[in-house]
Design an enzyme around this catalytic site. Structure first.
Site, PDB file in Angstrom:
ATOM      1  N   ASP A  22       0.653  -0.821   0.323  1.00 53.92           N
ATOM      2  CA  ASP A  22       0.251  -0.001  -0.553  1.00 53.92           C
ATOM      3  C   ASP A  22       0.882   0.873   0.128  1.00 53.92           C
ATOM      4  O   ASP A  22       2.270   1.017   0.305  1.00 53.92           O
ATOM      5  CB  ASP A  22      -0.484   0.350   1.331  1.00 53.92           C
ATOM      6  CG  ASP A  22      -1.413   1.234   1.455  1.00 53.92           C
ATOM      7  OD1 ASP A  22      -2.042   1.224  -0.251  1.00 53.92           O
ATOM      8  OD2 ASP A  22      -2.132   1.774   2.405  1.00 53.92           O
ATOM      9  N   ASP A  62       0.214   4.986   1.270  1.00 53.46           N
ATOM     10  CA  ASP A  62      -0.512   6.004   2.030  1.00 53.46           C
ATOM     11  C   ASP A  62      -0.554   5.158   3.699  1.00 53.46           C
ATOM     12  O   ASP A  62      -1.333   4.539   3.475  1.00 53.46           O
ATOM     13  CB  ASP A  62      -1.879   7.031   1.713  1.00 53.46           C
ATOM     14  CG  ASP A  62      -1.510   7.624   0.920  1.00 53.46           C
ATOM     15  OD1 ASP A  62      -0.469   8.060  -0.104  1.00 53.46           O
ATOM     16  OD2 ASP A  62      -3.225   8.523   0.103  1.00 53.46           O
ATOM     17  N   ASP A 102      -1.831  -0.714   5.847  1.00 52.95           N
ATOM     18  CA  ASP A 102      -2.230  -0.138   7.561  1.00 52.95           C
ATOM     19  C   ASP A 102      -3.288  -0.515   7.497  1.00 52.95           C
ATOM     20  O   ASP A 102      -3.883  -0.054   8.479  1.00 52.95           O
ATOM     21  CB  ASP A 102      -1.394   1.390   7.382  1.00 52.95           C
ATOM     22  CG  ASP A 102      -2.635   2.352   6.637  1.00 52.95           C
ATOM     23  OD1 ASP A 102      -3.158   1.845   5.590  1.00 52.95           O
ATOM     24  OD2 ASP A 102      -2.451   3.915   6.817  1.00 52.95           O
TER      25      ASP A 102
END
Length: 365
Positions: free
Chosen positions: A8, A10, A128
């Site tokens: 991922d 961000d 995240d």
């Protein structure tokens, strides 16, 4: 097979601001320790694939000109440190649209999911959010969630790149039932039970002198003949060793050993009286076996000596190894034991891991 690390963006590669948009250079900040972790993963053979949701990219709420500048600078920073992404997959939709291309959906992954040339078991996803972990499950790879109290970038890199080299294989036929476990990085006393006492002793030599953990159990038709037990144990052991080796990055690949006493014993020397055994091994991925020697009697204990070269030939088939083995002597017991010890010592060198490089100019072994 290839292995991918899907990542991922961000909150995983770069800090995610409160408004969840990196739309200016001032908002661009890399996560701590992400560069050395990704470098380590690349060195271990992972190809990096970025997979990111960018809500409404290209709409009035997130104009493209505000996205690409910081994004390209981020890539330049990574590339300046030797970190390169083989592919970048971006979904531009909003969550309420429910499009299959948005993680945890797999719409962006059709090309990868249709490709059987990469290992799902060896690949992984780092993100995240729960959606990243669900995405990992949807494409069949392991998921790591940053910031959950357990995982950070150094720990993820350690887990992916220094995973224990272990394998367990079960082989069942009408003639034998075999279970073998190996651990290439944790030596221990070999536990062997095949129903053939002298053969057990020889397999114990492999575990001891190769410096590996080995457990092997076999229930075979020894009331008929020893052949099936010896051959199938070799096939199962070779399969387990090859499976535990994984992609073979960092291994020595080659091993050579000399056992015995007398002139020329300038490598590994063990007291086998009059006997001299030589073994040269290459974990090349191409099975080949050459044997030079003859035994002065037909049996040692309950093991026919004609099955000794057959054992190593069968081992080479499933291990995909090239082995040259030669022995001379007067005592058949010493000669057979020297063969097993010499091959084990060659394996010890070939299996030893030091670094992450693949020991081949072909790019695979």
């Amino acid at each position: 097979m290839k292995k991918y690390l899907f990542v991922d963006r961000d909150g995983t590669l770069i800090e995610e601001p409160a408004d969840q948009q990196i739309d200016s250079y001032a908002k661009l900040a890399l996560l701590p320790e992400v560069i050395p972790a990704l470098r380590q993963c690349q060195a271990a053979g992972y190809e990096l694939i970025m997979v990111t949701n960018q809500d409404g990219l290209g709409t009035a709420s997130f104009p493209e000109e505000q996205f690409w500048g910081p994004h390209r600078l981020m890539l330049q920073i990574f590339e300046s440190q030797g970190v390169r992404f083989a592919d970048t997959l971006i979904d531009r939709s909003f969550a309420h649209e429910g499009l299959a291309t948005r993680k945890p959906g797999t719409g962006l992954m059709h090309g990868y999911l249709a490709d059987d040339g990469w290992s799902r078991q060896a690949s992984a996803m780092v993100g995240d959010r729960d959606t990243d972990i669900q995405f990992a499950a949807n494409i069949g790879v392991r998921g790591f969630r940053l910031g959950d109290g357990e995982w950070n970038w150094p720990e993820i890199a350690r887990t992916l790149c220094s995973a224990p080299r272990r394998a367990q294989v079960e082989r069942k036929t009408r003639e034998t039932r075999i279970r073998v476990r190996v651990d290439l990085d944790k030596p221990g006393d070999a536990v062997v039970a095949t129903g053939l006492g002298f053969f057990d002793h020889m397999l114990e030599q492999i575990g001891k002198h190769a410096g590996i953990g080995l457990a092997l159990e076999c229930a075979g038709d020894t009331h008929i003949d020893e052949h099936h037990t010896v051959e199938d144990c070799a096939l199962a052991l070779g399969q387990a060793l090859r499976q535990a080796l994984g992609d073979k990055r960092g291994i020595g690949r080659y091993g050579q050993a000399l056992e015995g006493e007398g002139e020329g014993a300038d490598s590994i020397v063990l007291p086998m009286d009059e006997t001299l055994a030589r073994a040269a091994l290459d974990l090349s991925g191409r099975p080949y076996f050459i044997f030079d020697g003859s035994f002065p009697r037909e049996r040692v204990g309950d093991l026919p000596t004609e099955l000794v070269p057959h054992f190593f030939r069968s081992l080479c088939e499933t291990l995909a190894a090239n082995l040259h083995l030669a022995v001379r002597g007067d005592n058949a017991h010493h000669m057979v034991e020297a063969c097993f010890k010499a091959v084990a010592r060659a394996l010890r060198q070939a299996l030893r891991r030091d670094g992450d490089d693949l020991p081949s100019t072909k790019g695979l072994l």
